[in-house]
Design a protein around this motif. Structure first.
Motif, PDB file in Angstrom:
ATOM      1  N   ALA A 197     -26.183 -33.739  26.050  1.00  0.00           N
ATOM      2  CA  ALA A 197     -27.464 -33.763  26.750  1.00  0.00           C
ATOM      3  C   ALA A 197     -27.345 -34.251  28.185  1.00  0.00           C
ATOM      4  CB  ALA A 197     -28.458 -34.630  25.981  1.00  0.00           C
ATOM      5  N   ASP A 198     -26.311 -35.051  28.484  1.00  0.00           N
ATOM      6  CA  ASP A 198     -26.134 -35.546  29.850  1.00  0.00           C
ATOM      7  C   ASP A 198     -25.273 -34.615  30.704  1.00  0.00           C
ATOM      8  OD1 ASP A 198     -23.625 -35.979  28.787  1.00  0.00           O
ATOM      9  OD2 ASP A 198     -23.622 -38.144  29.087  1.00  0.00           O
ATOM     10  N   GLY A 199     -24.931 -33.450  30.160  1.00  0.00           N
ATOM     11  CA  GLY A 199     -24.191 -32.462  30.923  1.00  0.00           C
ATOM     12  C   GLY A 199     -22.692 -32.647  30.930  1.00  0.00           C
ATOM     13  N   GLY A 200     -22.177 -33.542  30.087  1.00  0.00           N
ATOM     14  CA  GLY A 200     -20.742 -33.764  30.019  1.00  0.00           C
ATOM     15  C   GLY A 200     -20.084 -32.951  28.923  1.00  0.00           C
ATOM     16  N   LEU A 201     -18.775 -32.759  29.063  1.00  0.00           N
ATOM     17  CA  LEU A 201     -17.989 -32.031  28.067  1.00  0.00           C
ATOM     18  C   LEU A 201     -17.465 -33.025  27.046  1.00  0.00           C
ATOM     19  CD1 LEU A 201     -16.880 -29.153  27.517  1.00  0.00           C
ATOM     20  CD2 LEU A 201     -14.836 -29.836  28.778  1.00  0.00           C
ATOM     21  N   ASN A 202     -17.723 -32.750  25.760  1.00  0.00           N
ATOM     22  CA  ASN A 202     -17.355 -33.687  24.700  1.00  0.00           C
ATOM     23  C   ASN A 202     -16.815 -32.949  23.479  1.00  0.00           C
ATOM     24  OD1 ASN A 202     -18.642 -36.549  25.479  1.00  0.00           O
ATOM     25  ND2 ASN A 202     -20.046 -34.944  26.132  1.00  0.00           N
ATOM     26  N   VAL A 203     -16.031 -33.676  22.675  1.00  0.00           N
ATOM     27  CA  VAL A 203     -15.554 -33.140  21.402  1.00  0.00           C
ATOM     28  C   VAL A 203     -16.662 -33.251  20.371  1.00  0.00           C
ATOM     29  CG1 VAL A 203     -13.878 -33.399  19.536  1.00  0.00           C
ATOM     30  CG2 VAL A 203     -13.156 -33.728  21.921  1.00  0.00           C
ATOM     31  N   TYR A 204     -16.994 -32.123  19.723  1.00  0.00           N
ATOM     32  CA  TYR A 204     -17.996 -32.134  18.654  1.00  0.00           C
ATOM     33  C   TYR A 204     -17.339 -32.441  17.307  1.00  0.00           C
ATOM     34  CZ  TYR A 204     -21.539 -30.720  15.352  1.00  0.00           C
ATOM     35  OH  TYR A 204     -22.424 -30.718  14.303  1.00  0.00           O
ATOM     36  N   THR A 205     -16.259 -31.726  17.002  1.00  0.00           N
ATOM     37  CA  THR A 205     -15.502 -31.940  15.778  1.00  0.00           C
ATOM     38  C   THR A 205     -14.110 -31.368  16.004  1.00  0.00           C
ATOM     39  OG1 THR A 205     -15.536 -31.660  13.367  1.00  0.00           O
ATOM     40  CG2 THR A 205     -16.190 -29.756  14.683  1.00  0.00           C
ATOM     41  N   LYS A 206     -13.285 -31.360  14.972  1.00  0.00           N
ATOM     42  CA  LYS A 206     -11.925 -30.846  15.108  1.00  0.00           C
ATOM     43  C   LYS A 206     -11.609 -29.918  13.948  1.00  0.00           C
ATOM     44  CE  LYS A 206     -10.471 -35.057  17.487  1.00  0.00           C
ATOM     45  NZ  LYS A 206      -9.649 -36.287  17.445  1.00  0.00           N
ATOM     46  N   ALA A 207     -10.837 -28.894  14.247  1.00  0.00           N
ATOM     47  CA  ALA A 207     -10.415 -27.940  13.220  1.00  0.00           C
ATOM     48  C   ALA A 207      -8.905 -27.829  13.244  1.00  0.00           C
ATOM     49  CB  ALA A 207     -11.051 -26.575  13.475  1.00  0.00           C
ATOM     50  N   LEU A 208      -8.324 -27.568  12.087  1.00  0.00           N
ATOM     51  CA  LEU A 208      -6.874 -27.425  11.988  1.00  0.00           C
ATOM     52  C   LEU A 208      -6.532 -25.937  12.079  1.00  0.00           C
ATOM     53  CD1 LEU A 208      -4.195 -28.883  11.641  1.00  0.00           C
ATOM     54  CD2 LEU A 208      -4.454 -28.674   9.158  1.00  0.00           C
ATOM     55  N   GLY A 209      -6.153 -25.506  13.266  1.00  0.00           N
ATOM     56  CA  GLY A 209      -5.745 -24.116  13.448  1.00  0.00           C
ATOM     57  C   GLY A 209      -6.845 -23.239  14.016  1.00  0.00           C
ATOM     58  N   ARG A 210      -6.429 -22.125  14.559  1.00  0.00           N
ATOM     59  CA  ARG A 210      -7.309 -21.207  15.271  1.00  0.00           C
ATOM     60  C   ARG A 210      -8.332 -20.536  14.356  1.00  0.00           C
ATOM     61  NH1 ARG A 210      -8.252 -20.068  20.824  1.00  0.00           N
ATOM     62  NH2 ARG A 210      -8.701 -17.856  21.071  1.00  0.00           N
ATOM     63  N   LYS A 211      -7.886 -20.054  13.201  1.00  0.00           N
ATOM     64  CA  LYS A 211      -8.784 -19.346  12.291  1.00  0.00           C
ATOM     65  C   LYS A 211      -9.915 -20.247  11.815  1.00  0.00           C
ATOM     66  CE  LYS A 211      -6.998 -15.188  12.086  1.00  0.00           C
ATOM     67  NZ  LYS A 211      -7.777 -14.009  12.553  1.00  0.00           N
ATOM     68  N   LYS A 212      -9.568 -21.486  11.473  1.00  0.00           N
ATOM     69  CA  LYS A 212     -10.612 -22.418  11.025  1.00  0.00           C
ATOM     70  C   LYS A 212     -11.577 -22.738  12.153  1.00  0.00           C
ATOM     71  CE  LYS A 212      -8.120 -24.560   7.182  1.00  0.00           C
ATOM     72  NZ  LYS A 212      -7.576 -25.825   6.610  1.00  0.00           N
ATOM     73  N   ALA A 213     -11.060 -22.812  13.366  1.00  0.00           N
ATOM     74  CA  ALA A 213     -11.925 -23.054  14.518  1.00  0.00           C
ATOM     75  C   ALA A 213     -12.910 -21.905  14.700  1.00  0.00           C
ATOM     76  CB  ALA A 213     -11.087 -23.251  15.769  1.00  0.00           C
ATOM     77  N   MET A 214     -12.428 -20.672  14.551  1.00  0.00           N
ATOM     78  CA  MET A 214     -13.313 -19.514  14.670  1.00  0.00           C
ATOM     79  C   MET A 214     -14.383 -19.518  13.581  1.00  0.00           C
ATOM     80  SD  MET A 214     -10.633 -16.483  15.728  1.00  0.00           S
ATOM     81  CE  MET A 214     -11.887 -15.206  15.548  1.00  0.00           C
ATOM     82  N   ARG A 215     -13.981 -19.853  12.358  1.00  0.00           N
ATOM     83  CA  ARG A 215     -14.967 -19.921  11.272  1.00  0.00           C
ATOM     84  C   ARG A 215     -16.014 -20.995  11.558  1.00  0.00           C
ATOM     85  NH1 ARG A 215     -10.455 -18.766   7.916  1.00  0.00           N
ATOM     86  NH2 ARG A 215     -10.099 -20.974   7.459  1.00  0.00           N
ATOM     87  N   SER A 216     -15.566 -22.089  12.160  1.00  0.00           N
ATOM     88  CA  SER A 216     -16.488 -23.167  12.498  1.00  0.00           C
ATOM     89  C   SER A 216     -17.518 -22.704  13.527  1.00  0.00           C
ATOM     90  CB  SER A 216     -15.711 -24.375  13.026  1.00  0.00           C
ATOM     91  OG  SER A 216     -16.591 -25.424  13.363  1.00  0.00           O
TER      92      SER A 216
END
Length: 293
Positions: A197-216
């Motif tokens: 909300a303050d316009g900064g870049l932040n980590v929301y969550t983490k995924a193990l590997g590219r495919k899981k990241a895409m599914r997320s």
């Protein structure tokens, strides 16, 4: 009513900007000792840019200076026009301090004119969605006050989620610590990033590997998308096949979604690097980053 102005860091496609009758500020970038201004894809050689980065070129982005802003705004003021500028996140750039200096100087020359700046606290199509919605309201006859009232609520509903392929691009830009970048690369950890909300870049969550990241990413749209009035933007930085696959996943989960595919432009791509995938859409509220939960 004012002239509605945006910047190319909103990444709306140039044809869409024309449809909406928008003016925009072209934001600069440089690679291989050549400087460019992003033109929202009209004449941009995306392949050339990303091939250069994949080959080791280190692109840079630059802030505009006060004289640049004065050159941009003076024609409007001379014509007796006020300006409503819907900008990308002020947290992410020092360019807005230069804009403030320009506006102070212009006030002396044009005391009756004004430039109202709305900070979207977002970037790429997180800002673009807000610009697009505001422009549509303007075309329907909305006043500046009505547009600003809308944006003050709407901005808190624009969700941005993305994953990068190489964490070292974020490390180089100061968005991620060196230790986290090295550890994430070695462990194949793919942080799902967001714009808070303050316009900064932040980590929301983490995924193990590219495919899981895409599914997320697809799951975020499936679970959080509200309504079909606004587009779901699916963006990629020189990984079109994966972007197309992500769009299919989203359409399978949410057939009602109005999806739009776009490439990530060179200014944003200078910071996130090739292989970035993202989704931008309207939800109930902005994501809350991992460290703020």
């Amino acid at each position: 009513m004012s002239i509605l102005l945006c910047d190319s860091n909103c990444e709306l496609w140039f044809e869409r900007v024309r449809e909406l009758k928008l003016d925009y500020i072209s934001m600069p970038y440089c690679y291989n000792n050549e400087e460019y201004g992003y033109d929202l894809g009209e004449n941009t050689d995306f392949k050339k840019f990303y091939s250069a980065v994949r080959g080791g070129a280190i692109p840079k982005t630059m802030a505009l200076n006060p004289e640049n802003y004065k050159e941009i705004l003076t024609p409007y003021f001379k014509a007796g026009e006020d300006v409503l500028y819907i900008s990308f996140s002020h947290t992410m750039s020092g360019t807005f301090a230069q804009l403030d200096k320009a506006l102070e100087e212009l006030k002396e020359e044009f005391p009756e004119r004004k430039c109202t700046v709305f900070n979207t606290n977002s970037i790429s199509l997180g800002a673009g969605l807000q610009v697009e919605a505001a422009a549509e309201l303007k075309l329907k006859g909305a006043t500046d006050d009505e547009i600003l009232a809308f944006l003050n609520e709407f901005t808190h509903r624009v969700a941005v989620y993305f994953v990068v392929d190489d964490l070292m691009h974020l490390k180089r830009g100061g968005r991620l610590s060196a230790g986290a970048a090295v550890a994430g690369t070695l462990l194949s950890i793919k942080p799902i990033l967001t714009v808070s909300a303050d316009g900064g870049l932040n980590v929301y969550t983490k995924a193990l590997g590219r495919k899981k990241a895409m599914r997320s990413l697809a799951d975020k749209v499936k679970c959080e998308l509200k309504g079909t009035e606004y587009s779901v933007y699916i963006i990629d930085a020189d990984c079109k096949e994966e972007g197309d696959e992500l769009e299919k996943m989203i359409k399978s989960a949410r057939p009602d979604a109005k999806t739009v595919r776009q490439p990530v432009g060179p200014v944003i791509g200078s910071h996130c690097g090739p292989g970035t995938l993202g989704v931008i859409f309207v939800a109930d509220k902005r994501p809350i980053p991992l460290e703020k939960k």
